[in-house]
Design an enzyme around this catalytic site. Structure first.
Site, mmCIF file in Angstrom:
data_model
loop_
_atom_site.group_PDB
_atom_site.id
_atom_site.type_symbol
_atom_site.label_atom_id
_atom_site.label_comp_id
_atom_site.label_asym_id
_atom_site.label_seq_id
_atom_site.Cartn_x
_atom_site.Cartn_y
_atom_site.Cartn_z
ATOM 1 N N CYS A 51 0.822 -1.215 0.000
ATOM 2 C CA CYS A 51 0.000 0.000 0.000
ATOM 3 C C CYS A 51 0.857 1.265 0.000
ATOM 4 C CB CYS A 51 -0.915 -0.003 1.213
ATOM 5 S SG CYS A 51 -2.023 1.393 1.219
ATOM 6 N N PHE B 269 -16.892 19.912 18.916
ATOM 7 C CA PHE B 269 -16.543 18.642 18.272
ATOM 8 C C PHE B 269 -15.035 18.432 18.489
ATOM 9 C CE2 PHE B 269 -20.089 20.580 15.989
ATOM 10 C CZ PHE B 269 -21.041 19.574 15.982
ATOM 11 N N GLN C 20 -6.951 12.580 13.328
ATOM 12 C CA GLN C 20 -6.669 13.056 11.969
ATOM 13 C C GLN C 20 -5.801 11.999 11.273
ATOM 14 O OE1 GLN C 20 -8.165 15.553 10.634
ATOM 15 N NE2 GLN C 20 -9.023 16.539 12.456
ATOM 16 N N GLU D 36 -17.723 17.869 23.214
ATOM 17 C CA GLU D 36 -17.634 16.702 22.335
ATOM 18 C C GLU D 36 -18.689 15.699 22.789
ATOM 19 O OE1 GLU D 36 -15.709 15.014 19.843
ATOM 20 O OE2 GLU D 36 -16.745 13.227 20.545
ATOM 21 N N ASP E 193 -15.371 21.676 14.350
ATOM 22 C CA ASP E 193 -14.835 20.601 13.480
ATOM 23 C C ASP E 193 -15.803 19.425 13.476
ATOM 24 O OD1 ASP E 193 -13.299 18.856 11.998
ATOM 25 O OD2 ASP E 193 -11.839 18.483 13.577
ATOM 26 N N CYS F 259 -14.699 18.181 6.750
ATOM 27 C CA CYS F 259 -14.328 17.087 5.843
ATOM 28 C C CYS F 259 -15.393 16.961 4.755
ATOM 29 C CB CYS F 259 -14.170 15.786 6.618
ATOM 30 S SG CYS F 259 -15.618 15.356 7.583
HETATM 31 C C1 LIG Z 1 -14.107 15.290 12.520
HETATM 32 S S1 LIG Z 1 -14.023 14.728 14.196
HETATM 33 C C2 LIG Z 1 -13.007 15.989 14.885
HETATM 34 C C3 LIG Z 1 -12.397 15.697 16.209
HETATM 35 C C4 LIG Z 1 -11.266 16.643 16.654
HETATM 36 N N1 LIG Z 1 -11.585 18.043 16.438
HETATM 37 C C5 LIG Z 1 -9.959 16.287 15.981
HETATM 38 O O1 LIG Z 1 -9.515 17.033 15.095
HETATM 39 O O2 LIG Z 1 -9.363 15.262 16.335
HETATM 40 C C6 LIG Z 1 -15.641 15.071 14.741
HETATM 41 C C7 LIG Z 1 -15.900 14.826 16.214
HETATM 42 O O3 LIG Z 1 -17.281 15.149 16.474
HETATM 43 C C8 LIG Z 1 -17.805 14.234 17.426
HETATM 44 N N2 LIG Z 1 -19.268 14.248 17.232
HETATM 45 C C9 LIG Z 1 -19.977 13.643 16.251
HETATM 46 N N3 LIG Z 1 -21.289 13.929 16.367
HETATM 47 C C10 LIG Z 1 -21.406 14.749 17.468
HETATM 48 C C11 LIG Z 1 -22.513 15.384 18.099
HETATM 49 N N4 LIG Z 1 -23.747 15.241 17.636
HETATM 50 N N5 LIG Z 1 -22.267 16.157 19.185
HETATM 51 C C12 LIG Z 1 -21.002 16.301 19.653
HETATM 52 N N6 LIG Z 1 -19.921 15.726 19.097
HETATM 53 C C13 LIG Z 1 -20.121 14.945 18.015
HETATM 54 C C14 LIG Z 1 -17.104 12.916 17.106
HETATM 55 O O4 LIG Z 1 -17.089 12.083 18.238
HETATM 56 C C15 LIG Z 1 -15.723 13.398 16.677
HETATM 57 O O5 LIG Z 1 -14.824 13.404 17.778
#
Ligand SMILES: C[S@@+](CC[C@H](N)C(=O)[O-])C[C@H]1O[C@@H](n2cnc3c(N)ncnc32)[C@H](O)[C@@H]1O
Length: 335
Positions: free
Chosen positions: A72, A199, A172, A219, A267, A293
């Site tokens: 890979c 988040f 990430q 979160e 995020d 994303c």
């Molecule tokens: C794209 S990740 C980003 C995490 C972090 N900012 C990082 O960069 O490592 C999105 C995050 O949102 C959380 N999440 C998803 N749905 C959610 C919700 N309804 N309320 C709160 N958090 C949520 C997930 O558990 C995840 O940790």
């Protein structure tokens, strides 16, 4: 895979430009930052038992067929090196018909492997798996959420802090991608002293930002916040971080809670953060660092803010999913 990096970067920038144009927004786009080959530090592979042993790989698109990926170009070599152990583990613990999901994460301390969908963890399976984990020098192996081997903690470095995320937790995808996103978020919040990180995951942004600001990290997953908090407590020289487990789709932070913060980092997952953006639009917050994303939900959410007097200052495209159609970005919005 035959297209040049520059061509693919321009294509990704165009995806973002088109999504924003559909909302009537013209973005100042920065050139994409692309992660190197063989740098992906987490991946979930699938494993299935066969007559001869096991097959471990990736599903073809929209297909049940498993394709092995021995050479890979995306995975970090440390993940590729674990493939033969994944085969042994699948042969030992997958049920006759089902597939196991093998979530691998590379960190300080080695490889963290979280397997789900396997046979019940009986004593003889436990012994076999723990022997394989020992031979392959896996730092941690969990089986359907139970720890089989925990030789070393697999930590991620977020700024000055070391965090041990829960097995299989969001991280990430590449170190280079994370560095690009953290740099963009740092720049976006500037000298803000009080920041809400929404988040927040296990603290990818909260911990580096806490070098210069007080953070309130929100979160949905309690286990990720516990990891963040433990990392913060062990680190030195950081400002205060408070954490709050909360479903931000159903219960977004309200203007009254937001008004204490000089800047907000958002995020969300692919669905975006529509409910939260409406509350930010109705609040006195002046600076938003948005990480996304999904350019389509980002554009929809950005439109909520631009409709409330924010300007989209810049958009940084980040590519940490080489040779895939995923597009990620970080952006600054301010008023
Ligand atoms: C794209 S990740 C980003 C995490 C972090 N900012 C990082 O960069 O490592 C999105 C995050 O949102 C959380 N999440 C998803 N749905 C959610 C919700 N309804 N309320 C709160 N958090 C949520 C997930 O558990 C995840 O940790």
């Amino acid at each position: 895979m035959h297209a040049s990096d520059a061509f693919v970067a321009a294509w990704r920038e165009d995806v973002v430009r088109t999504a924003l144009a559909a909302q009537g927004i013209e973005p100042p786009l920065r050139p994409a930052i692309t992660s190197p080959v063989r740098s992906r530090r987490r991946a979930t592979l699938a494993g299935r038992r066969t007559k001869k042993g096991a097959i471990v790989g990736l599903h073809g698109r929209a297909s049940g067929t498993l394709v092995e990926v021995p050479e890979c170009l995306v995975l970090h070599p440390d993940l590729t090196a674990a493939l033969s152990a994944l085969g042994e583990i699948t042969a030992a613990g997958a049920s006759r018909k089902g597939e196991v999901a093998l979530a691998l994460t590379r960190g300080e301390g080695g490889i963290d492997l979280a397997v789900t969908g396997g046979k019940p963890l009986e004593q003889s399976l436990f012994a076999t798996l723990s022997a394989i984990a020992g031979r392959a020098d896996l730092a941690r192996l969990t089986w359907n959420g139970e720890i089989v081997a925990g030789r070393r903690a697999v930590a991620q470095r977020f700024g000055n802090a070391r965090v041990v995320p829960p097995p299989g937790a969001f991280l990430q995808a590449t170190e280079a991608g994370e560095a690009a996103l953290v740099a963009a978020v740092r720049e976006a919040v500037g000298p803000a002293r009080r920041i809400a990180d929404l988040f927040a995951g296990a603290g990818t942004f909260s911990l580096p930002l806490s070098e210069a600001a007080e953070i309130h990290a929100v979160e949905g997953e309690t286990a990720m916040l516990a990891a963040l908090d433990a990392g913060w407590r062990q680190a030195r020289g950081l400002q205060r971080i408070t954490t709050e487990a909360r479903d931000l789709f159903r219960r977004p932070l309200m203007p009254d809670e937001l008004k204490r913060h000089d800047a907000v980092v958002v995020d969300p997952p692919r669905a975006g953060a529509e409910a939260q953006m409406r509350e930010i639009a109705a609040s006195p917050v002046r600076i938003v660092a948005a990480v996304s994303c999904n350019p389509v939900t980002f554009a929809r959410d950005a439109r909520i803010l631009t409709g409330a007097g924010f300007a989209l200052d810049w958009v940084q495209v980040v590519d940490q999913f080489r040779w895939s159609p995923h597009v990620e970005l970080a952006a600054r919005l301010s008023r």
